[in-house]
Motif scaffolding. Sequence first.
Motif, mmCIF file in Angstrom:
data_model
loop_
_atom_site.group_PDB
_atom_site.id
_atom_site.type_symbol
_atom_site.label_atom_id
_atom_site.label_comp_id
_atom_site.label_asym_id
_atom_site.label_seq_id
_atom_site.Cartn_x
_atom_site.Cartn_y
_atom_site.Cartn_z
ATOM 1 N N GLY A 145 -19.059 -16.590 10.440
ATOM 2 C CA GLY A 145 -18.372 -15.422 9.877
ATOM 3 C C GLY A 145 -16.949 -14.831 10.710
ATOM 4 N N ALA A 146 -17.010 -15.092 12.124
ATOM 5 C CA ALA A 146 -16.000 -14.714 12.822
ATOM 6 C C ALA A 146 -14.916 -15.447 12.565
ATOM 7 N N ALA A 147 -14.952 -16.790 12.116
ATOM 8 C CA ALA A 147 -13.918 -17.901 11.865
ATOM 9 C C ALA A 147 -13.500 -17.631 10.315
ATOM 10 N N PHE A 148 -14.509 -17.218 9.384
ATOM 11 C CA PHE A 148 -14.123 -16.852 8.317
ATOM 12 C C PHE A 148 -13.237 -15.667 8.103
ATOM 13 N N GLY A 149 -13.734 -14.518 9.130
ATOM 14 C CA GLY A 149 -12.880 -13.371 9.158
ATOM 15 C C GLY A 149 -11.245 -13.870 9.436
ATOM 16 N N LYS A 150 -11.121 -14.680 10.396
ATOM 17 C CA LYS A 150 -9.800 -14.842 10.571
ATOM 18 C C LYS A 150 -9.065 -15.511 9.398
ATOM 19 N N ILE A 151 -9.709 -16.419 8.683
ATOM 20 C CA ILE A 151 -9.200 -17.237 7.346
ATOM 21 C C ILE A 151 -8.858 -16.071 6.362
ATOM 22 N N VAL A 152 -9.888 -15.095 6.231
ATOM 23 C CA VAL A 152 -9.593 -13.926 5.190
ATOM 24 C C VAL A 152 -8.313 -13.211 5.820
ATOM 25 N N THR A 153 -8.272 -12.657 7.052
ATOM 26 C CA THR A 153 -7.133 -11.999 7.475
ATOM 27 C C THR A 153 -5.896 -12.864 7.322
ATOM 28 N N SER A 154 -5.913 -13.864 7.549
ATOM 29 C CA SER A 154 -4.521 -14.749 7.221
ATOM 30 C C SER A 154 -4.176 -14.606 5.741
ATOM 31 N N LEU A 155 -5.345 -14.937 4.750
ATOM 32 C CA LEU A 155 -5.290 -14.951 3.431
ATOM 33 C C LEU A 155 -4.512 -13.561 2.857
ATOM 34 N N THR A 156 -4.959 -12.483 3.548
ATOM 35 C CA THR A 156 -4.609 -11.048 3.056
ATOM 36 C C THR A 156 -3.235 -10.787 3.745
ATOM 37 N N ASP A 157 -3.092 -11.230 5.082
ATOM 38 C CA ASP A 157 -1.672 -10.696 5.502
ATOM 39 C C ASP A 157 -0.632 -11.685 5.379
ATOM 40 N N ASP A 158 -1.025 -13.056 5.215
ATOM 41 C CA ASP A 158 0.092 -13.956 4.828
ATOM 42 C C ASP A 158 0.466 -14.383 3.433
ATOM 43 N N ILE A 159 -0.475 -14.086 2.705
ATOM 44 C CA ILE A 159 -0.485 -14.537 0.941
ATOM 45 C C ILE A 159 -0.529 -13.216 0.162
ATOM 46 N N MET B 287 -1.099 -9.756 0.632
ATOM 47 C CA MET B 287 -0.171 -8.565 0.713
ATOM 48 C C MET B 287 1.360 -8.722 0.842
ATOM 49 N N PRO B 288 2.143 -9.846 1.142
ATOM 50 C CA PRO B 288 3.458 -10.089 0.739
ATOM 51 C C PRO B 288 3.731 -9.943 -0.746
ATOM 52 N N ILE B 289 2.774 -10.628 -1.459
ATOM 53 C CA ILE B 289 2.772 -10.593 -3.065
ATOM 54 C C ILE B 289 2.710 -9.154 -3.483
ATOM 55 N N VAL B 290 1.852 -8.519 -3.097
ATOM 56 C CA VAL B 290 1.834 -7.245 -3.337
ATOM 57 C C VAL B 290 3.078 -6.282 -2.896
ATOM 58 N N GLY B 291 3.553 -6.674 -1.920
ATOM 59 C CA GLY B 291 4.614 -5.889 -1.333
ATOM 60 C C GLY B 291 5.673 -6.362 -2.321
ATOM 61 N N LYS B 292 5.981 -7.595 -2.745
ATOM 62 C CA LYS B 292 7.018 -7.819 -3.633
ATOM 63 C C LYS B 292 6.829 -7.201 -4.871
ATOM 64 N N LEU B 293 5.733 -7.128 -5.492
ATOM 65 C CA LEU B 293 5.513 -6.359 -6.720
ATOM 66 C C LEU B 293 5.809 -5.020 -6.776
ATOM 67 N N THR B 294 5.635 -4.273 -5.489
ATOM 68 C CA THR B 294 6.125 -2.976 -5.066
ATOM 69 C C THR B 294 7.411 -2.553 -4.688
ATOM 70 N N GLY B 295 8.262 -3.785 -4.880
ATOM 71 C CA GLY B 295 9.657 -3.355 -4.312
ATOM 72 C C GLY B 295 10.024 -3.859 -3.084
ATOM 73 N N GLY B 296 9.310 -4.855 -2.484
ATOM 74 C CA GLY B 296 9.691 -5.399 -1.328
ATOM 75 C C GLY B 296 8.858 -4.533 -0.086
ATOM 76 N N LEU B 297 7.991 -3.832 -0.186
ATOM 77 C CA LEU B 297 7.164 -2.962 0.615
ATOM 78 C C LEU B 297 6.150 -3.835 1.625
ATOM 79 N N ASP B 298 6.410 -3.534 2.728
ATOM 80 C CA ASP B 298 5.219 -4.067 3.685
ATOM 81 C C ASP B 298 4.104 -3.056 3.926
ATOM 82 N N PHE B 299 3.108 -3.088 3.558
ATOM 83 C CA PHE B 299 2.023 -2.156 3.505
ATOM 84 C C PHE B 299 1.495 -1.895 4.826
ATOM 85 N N SER B 300 1.572 -3.090 5.689
ATOM 86 C CA SER B 300 0.982 -2.960 7.157
ATOM 87 C C SER B 300 1.965 -1.691 7.765
#
Length: 150
Positions: A24-38, A40-53
């Motif tokens: 689960g800890a290893a899987f959590g890192k994968i999910v965090t990377s998926l969210t942060d690196d794939i 959220m940037p797409i969501v940010g791009k769709l919302t005008g280049g915003l970085d939500f973090s």
Amino acid sequence: MLKDFRAFVSRGNVLDLAVAVIIGAAFGKIVTSLTDDIIMPIVGKLTGGLDFSGHFWRLGAVPADYRGSLTSYADLKKAGVPLIGYGEFATQVVNFLIVAFIIFLIVRAVSRAVATLEREKAEGPVIPAADSAEVILLREIRDELRGRAG
């Protein structure tokens, strides 16, 4: 006491839980990377280049000796400024939803597999039905016709 501890640790469910926590800890890192690196940037791009973090509301004063950026969530947080990090919260919600969806898919697949195995076990081995008298008679006629034609 050592004997009791060894008996406790050697139980199957404790070892299974330990393995699950590590995976689960290893899987959590994968999910965090998926969210942060794939995602959220797409969501940010769709919302005008915003970085939500980096989205936040500052609730208190900035220390007088602070030298960092007033727009950096990480720097302000490190300096002890009270903040509401709604962008980071949104990122964590997306992380949770991804993990929850994947766990849902895994549990659903396992449940279906277990149900299939139980159904097959309950049905027992499939034994073909004996041929009816009509089928036997038709086979004899077919074989006789083949014998005459050949």
